[in-house]
Write a protein that holds these residues in place. Structure first.
Motif, PDB file in Angstrom:
ATOM      1  N   LYS A  98      -9.161 -10.365   8.850  1.00 33.39           N
ATOM      2  CA  LYS A  98      -9.815 -11.581   9.339  1.00 33.39           C
ATOM      3  C   LYS A  98      -8.788 -12.695   9.551  1.00 33.39           C
ATOM      4  O   LYS A  98      -7.965 -12.972   8.689  1.00 33.39           O
ATOM      5  CB  LYS A  98     -10.868 -12.019   8.323  1.00 33.39           C
ATOM      6  CG  LYS A  98     -11.981 -12.869   8.873  1.00 33.39           C
ATOM      7  CD  LYS A  98     -13.039 -13.077   7.790  1.00 33.39           C
ATOM      8  CE  LYS A  98     -14.224 -13.857   8.304  1.00 33.39           C
ATOM      9  NZ  LYS A  98     -14.981 -13.112   9.320  1.00 33.39           N
ATOM     10  N   THR A  99      -8.820 -13.336  10.715  1.00 37.55           N
ATOM     11  CA  THR A  99      -7.820 -14.342  11.066  1.00 37.55           C
ATOM     12  C   THR A  99      -8.035 -15.648  10.303  1.00 37.55           C
ATOM     13  O   THR A  99      -9.129 -15.954   9.846  1.00 37.55           O
ATOM     14  CB  THR A  99      -7.860 -14.651  12.580  1.00 37.55           C
ATOM     15  OG1 THR A  99      -9.161 -15.119  12.920  1.00 37.55           O
ATOM     16  CG2 THR A  99      -7.530 -13.407  13.387  1.00 37.55           C
ATOM     17  N   GLN A 100      -6.950 -16.389  10.173  1.00 41.30           N
ATOM     18  CA  GLN A 100      -6.910 -17.681   9.481  1.00 41.30           C
ATOM     19  C   GLN A 100      -7.536 -17.587   8.085  1.00 41.30           C
ATOM     20  O   GLN A 100      -8.441 -18.334   7.734  1.00 41.30           O
ATOM     21  CB  GLN A 100      -7.579 -18.781  10.298  1.00 41.30           C
ATOM     22  CG  GLN A 100      -7.097 -20.178   9.884  1.00 41.30           C
ATOM     23  CD  GLN A 100      -7.554 -21.276  10.812  1.00 41.30           C
ATOM     24  OE1 GLN A 100      -8.032 -21.009  11.923  1.00 41.30           O
ATOM     25  NE2 GLN A 100      -7.417 -22.522  10.399  1.00 41.30           N
ATOM     26  N   THR A 101      -7.010 -16.672   7.312  1.00 41.97           N
ATOM     27  CA  THR A 101      -7.457 -16.499   5.935  1.00 41.97           C
ATOM     28  C   THR A 101      -6.240 -16.321   5.026  1.00 41.97           C
ATOM     29  O   THR A 101      -5.135 -16.018   5.482  1.00 41.97           O
ATOM     30  CB  THR A 101      -8.360 -15.261   5.768  1.00 41.97           C
ATOM     31  OG1 THR A 101      -7.660 -14.100   6.254  1.00 41.97           O
ATOM     32  CG2 THR A 101      -9.666 -15.418   6.513  1.00 41.97           C
ATOM     33  N   ALA A 102      -6.469 -16.513   3.738  1.00 40.17           N
ATOM     34  CA  ALA A 102      -5.469 -16.204   2.717  1.00 40.17           C
ATOM     35  C   ALA A 102      -6.001 -15.048   1.884  1.00 40.17           C
ATOM     36  O   ALA A 102      -7.155 -15.078   1.429  1.00 40.17           O
ATOM     37  CB  ALA A 102      -5.212 -17.420   1.836  1.00 40.17           C
ATOM     38  N   LEU A 103      -5.175 -14.022   1.718  1.00 40.64           N
ATOM     39  CA  LEU A 103      -5.557 -12.869   0.909  1.00 40.64           C
ATOM     40  C   LEU A 103      -4.828 -12.929  -0.426  1.00 40.64           C
ATOM     41  O   LEU A 103      -3.617 -13.145  -0.471  1.00 40.64           O
ATOM     42  CB  LEU A 103      -5.214 -11.553   1.608  1.00 40.64           C
ATOM     43  CG  LEU A 103      -5.750 -11.321   3.019  1.00 40.64           C
ATOM     44  CD1 LEU A 103      -5.420  -9.902   3.468  1.00 40.64           C
ATOM     45  CD2 LEU A 103      -7.239 -11.556   3.094  1.00 40.64           C
ATOM     46  N   TYR A 104      -5.568 -12.724  -1.491  1.00 42.63           N
ATOM     47  CA  TYR A 104      -4.993 -12.662  -2.832  1.00 42.63           C
ATOM     48  C   TYR A 104      -5.019 -11.185  -3.243  1.00 42.63           C
ATOM     49  O   TYR A 104      -6.096 -10.598  -3.375  1.00 42.63           O
ATOM     50  CB  TYR A 104      -5.812 -13.508  -3.798  1.00 42.63           C
ATOM     51  CG  TYR A 104      -5.791 -14.998  -3.469  1.00 42.63           C
ATOM     52  CD1 TYR A 104      -5.142 -15.900  -4.299  1.00 42.63           C
ATOM     53  CD2 TYR A 104      -6.425 -15.487  -2.330  1.00 42.63           C
ATOM     54  CE1 TYR A 104      -5.111 -17.254  -3.998  1.00 42.63           C
ATOM     55  CE2 TYR A 104      -6.407 -16.842  -2.022  1.00 42.63           C
ATOM     56  CZ  TYR A 104      -5.747 -17.714  -2.860  1.00 42.63           C
ATOM     57  OH  TYR A 104      -5.722 -19.059  -2.562  1.00 42.63           O
ATOM     58  N   HIS A 105      -3.839 -10.613  -3.442  1.00 40.78           N
ATOM     59  CA  HIS A 105      -3.733  -9.172  -3.662  1.00 40.78           C
ATOM     60  C   HIS A 105      -3.391  -8.866  -5.118  1.00 40.78           C
ATOM     61  O   HIS A 105      -2.450  -9.430  -5.677  1.00 40.78           O
ATOM     62  CB  HIS A 105      -2.645  -8.578  -2.751  1.00 40.78           C
ATOM     63  CG  HIS A 105      -2.328  -7.152  -3.044  1.00 40.78           C
ATOM     64  ND1 HIS A 105      -1.038  -6.676  -3.166  1.00 40.78           N
ATOM     65  CD2 HIS A 105      -3.132  -6.075  -3.257  1.00 40.78           C
ATOM     66  CE1 HIS A 105      -1.063  -5.386  -3.426  1.00 40.78           C
ATOM     67  NE2 HIS A 105      -2.327  -5.000  -3.487  1.00 40.78           N
ATOM     68  N   TYR A 106      -4.156  -7.963  -5.709  1.00 39.42           N
ATOM     69  CA  TYR A 106      -3.894  -7.439  -7.051  1.00 39.42           C
ATOM     70  C   TYR A 106      -3.490  -5.972  -6.901  1.00 39.42           C
ATOM     71  O   TYR A 106      -4.093  -5.249  -6.094  1.00 39.42           O
ATOM     72  CB  TYR A 106      -5.136  -7.536  -7.927  1.00 39.42           C
ATOM     73  CG  TYR A 106      -5.631  -8.946  -8.187  1.00 39.42           C
ATOM     74  CD1 TYR A 106      -5.422  -9.574  -9.410  1.00 39.42           C
ATOM     75  CD2 TYR A 106      -6.323  -9.646  -7.196  1.00 39.42           C
ATOM     76  CE1 TYR A 106      -5.889 -10.860  -9.646  1.00 39.42           C
ATOM     77  CE2 TYR A 106      -6.784 -10.942  -7.420  1.00 39.42           C
ATOM     78  CZ  TYR A 106      -6.565 -11.541  -8.647  1.00 39.42           C
ATOM     79  OH  TYR A 106      -7.019 -12.819  -8.866  1.00 39.42           O
ATOM     80  N   PRO A 107      -2.520  -5.486  -7.688  1.00 43.32           N
ATOM     81  CA  PRO A 107      -2.081  -4.098  -7.517  1.00 43.32           C
ATOM     82  C   PRO A 107      -3.133  -3.069  -7.913  1.00 43.32           C
ATOM     83  O   PRO A 107      -3.057  -1.917  -7.510  1.00 43.32           O
ATOM     84  CB  PRO A 107      -0.837  -3.999  -8.414  1.00 43.32           C
ATOM     85  CG  PRO A 107      -0.970  -5.120  -9.382  1.00 43.32           C
ATOM     86  CD  PRO A 107      -1.715  -6.199  -8.678  1.00 43.32           C
ATOM     87  N   ASP A 108      -4.122  -3.469  -8.705  1.00 38.52           N
ATOM     88  CA  ASP A 108      -5.233  -2.592  -9.059  1.00 38.52           C
ATOM     89  C   ASP A 108      -6.452  -3.474  -9.314  1.00 38.52           C
ATOM     90  O   ASP A 108      -6.349  -4.694  -9.396  1.00 38.52           O
ATOM     91  CB  ASP A 108      -4.899  -1.745 -10.292  1.00 38.52           C
ATOM     92  CG  ASP A 108      -5.644  -0.421 -10.313  1.00 38.52           C
ATOM     93  OD1 ASP A 108      -6.706  -0.318  -9.643  1.00 38.52           O
ATOM     94  OD2 ASP A 108      -5.189   0.520 -10.985  1.00 38.52           O
ATOM     95  N   VAL A 109      -7.612  -2.841  -9.449  1.00 38.47           N
ATOM     96  CA  VAL A 109      -8.831  -3.625  -9.577  1.00 38.47           C
ATOM     97  C   VAL A 109      -8.878  -4.364 -10.915  1.00 38.47           C
ATOM     98  O   VAL A 109      -8.479  -3.829 -11.953  1.00 38.47           O
ATOM     99  CB  VAL A 109     -10.089  -2.747  -9.411  1.00 38.47           C
ATOM    100  CG1 VAL A 109     -10.165  -2.198  -7.996  1.00 38.47           C
ATOM    101  CG2 VAL A 109     -10.128  -1.617 -10.433  1.00 38.47           C
ATOM    102  N   VAL A 110      -9.357  -5.608 -10.873  1.00 42.73           N
ATOM    103  CA  VAL A 110      -9.511  -6.430 -12.070  1.00 42.73           C
ATOM    104  C   VAL A 110     -10.945  -6.924 -12.150  1.00 42.73           C
ATOM    105  O   VAL A 110     -11.628  -7.065 -11.130  1.00 42.73           O
ATOM    106  CB  VAL A 110      -8.543  -7.631 -12.062  1.00 42.73           C
ATOM    107  CG1 VAL A 110      -7.101  -7.174 -12.043  1.00 42.73           C
ATOM    108  CG2 VAL A 110      -8.812  -8.547 -10.882  1.00 42.73           C
ATOM    109  N   PRO A 111     -11.450  -7.198 -13.352  1.00 45.70           N
ATOM    110  CA  PRO A 111     -12.818  -7.726 -13.497  1.00 45.70           C
ATOM    111  C   PRO A 111     -12.893  -9.187 -13.062  1.00 45.70           C
ATOM    112  O   PRO A 111     -11.929  -9.948 -13.193  1.00 45.70           O
ATOM    113  CB  PRO A 111     -13.091  -7.584 -15.003  1.00 45.70           C
ATOM    114  CG  PRO A 111     -12.044  -6.643 -15.519  1.00 45.70           C
ATOM    115  CD  PRO A 111     -10.853  -6.861 -14.656  1.00 45.70           C
TER     116      PRO A 111
END
Length: 430
Positions: free
Chosen positions: A110-123
């Motif tokens: 999705k354009t004009q967004t910020a993605l916050y990436h975690y290396p694995d799933v977190v609660p």
């Protein structure tokens, strides 16, 4: 007269007793007040450290044209700005739905967004703690990406690429105009996108890219720190030696620590059968985290990295510039396993990165992900033989001295036996 004196004596005793009680109460209130102001509670300390361990490892900016870049070399001021915009917002009304890989890819693109990436799933509970949010947790959910719109949209998204679910929330009280200005100025060194690998959407590196070599002094933690924090006082312990390993055992609880000077690790084992394995993923993570919190270690470079078997097998790793470091010990910076009875076994690396030192080596050029996958295929490696590939830093001893290490960029591969460099993996097959 005697009756009057007797009455006066009783009254004086009563008044003295009241005065003493009032004095004790006031003193207690003073200490309680002082304690609440000067010392954070254990819950506060745990929340603060959990925030650090379970925070995102990468930020990805999707620009208006659709290009996606991973942010590198973020300064403290820039990082605080990123954090503050999200912390000041409010996320409410979560609704969850199943999604296809195509729908997940479209959302992450999705354009004009910020993605916050975690290396694995977190609660979601850890996200709430770190970003001062109150996303409803009456039904906890897990995720490994957060998609935050910076174009006046009212919706943000939590994405779980493993369970293929998307949780949509309403986002308000965020200044998207100013947040976009900050995001647009962030240093974007790596071009990325998303691709389906082994049935799941994965972060992809579509172009070759350069990463610097880093050097650090190495700090060696004292193994007795773990002994005193986890096992008890000296008079409660026995110490034996077996094959160069030192074994510390609590005579009363049968808990044990094994110090391995060759691997430079300590392994803590709790042999008391509790009979209870926490059911929820969040509670299983908290079992290990509660132990980490007891040690009060400096974990500023350490992040939650990987979970296996729904939280029964957890790894935390050192990170350099948002990328994981491998080989600081045989099992990662911290590795924890829960057995079927809820007993915890933990292995801690005694090595931690210290002060960075100058490095004159040239940047290393890494091939794009497609070339690495093609190389594996040409070597006859089947997709069933590994879980994933990822760029990272390999912890290598500095040949010029024994007090520092080099962080060398390389492609890594995860197999059932753990992580190793792709080159090492292929060499072992020959």
């Amino acid at each position: 007269m005697q009756n009057n004196r007797s009455v006066q004596g009783v009254m004086i005793n009563i008044l003295l007793t009241i005065a003493i009680i009032v004095s004790i109460v006031l003193t207690a209130l003073i200490f309680i007040s002082a304690g609440s102001q000067e010392a954070p509670t254990q819950t506060d300390q745990q929340s603060q450290q959990a925030s650090e361990l379970f925070r995102p490892t990468n930020y990805i900016v999707n620009d208006k044209s659709g290009k996606q870049h991973m942010v590198m070399h973020t300064t403290n001021a820039q990082y605080k700005s990123i954090h503050q915009y999200l912390a000041n917002s409010r996320m409410t009304n979560p609704t969850q739905r199943k999604a296809t890989n195509k729908q997940i890819s479209q959302l992450l693109d999705k354009t004009q967004t910020a993605l916050y990436h975690y290396p694995d799933v977190v609660p979601i509970e850890y996200f709430n703690s770190y970003y001062s949010q109150r996303v409803s947790t009456h039904k906890s959910f897990n995720f490994n990406y957060v998609v935050v719109p910076l174009n006046h949209s009212k919706k943000a998204y939590f994405v779980n690429t493993q369970s293929k679910t998307i949780t949509t929330v309403t986002i308000s009280k965020i200044d998207t105009t100013e947040a976009w200005k900050v995001a647009a100025r962030l240093p974007k060194a790596l071009t990325v996108n998303f691709k389906v690998v082994n049935g799941h959407v994965m972060l992809n590196y579509p172009k070759e890219f350069k990463l610097p070599v880093y050097s650090y002094l190495v700090n060696h933690r004292d193994p007795t720190t773990y002994v005193s924090a986890l096992l008890g006082t000296t008079n409660q312990l026995t110490q034996t030696t077996e094959n160069n390993k030192k074994i510390y055992t609590n005579k009363y609880s049968n808990q044990q620590i094994i110090y391995d000077p060759d691997l430079e690790t300590v392994t803590f084992t709790d042999n008391r059968t509790t009979g209870t394995l926490q059911r929820s993923y969040y509670n299983r993570l908290n079992v290990g985290f509660s132990q980490i919190n007891l040690l009060q270690l400096d974990l500023s470079d350490t992040r939650f990295y990987q979970s296996r078997d729904n939280g029964k097998d957890i790894t935390y790793r050192t990170f350099v510039e948002g990328l994981p470091v491998y080989y600081q010990s045989k099992t990662g910076a911290i590795h924890m396993t829960l057995d079927k009875y809820g007993n915890l076994t933990s292995t801690y690396s005694l090595n931690e990165l210290g002060v960075p030192v100058p490095n004159t080596q040239e940047d290393v050029t890494l091939p794009k992900a497609a070339d690495v996958l093609a190389k594996l295929q040409q070597a006859g490696v089947k997709s069933s033989e590994y879980y994933s590939i990822a760029p990272g830093y390999e912890w290598l001893a500095n040949k010029e001295n024994n007090v520092s290490v080099n962080m060398n960029p390389t492609w890594m591969i995860e197999t059932p036996t753990g992580w190793m460099s792709v080159n090492t993996f292929l060499a072992n097959r020959e």
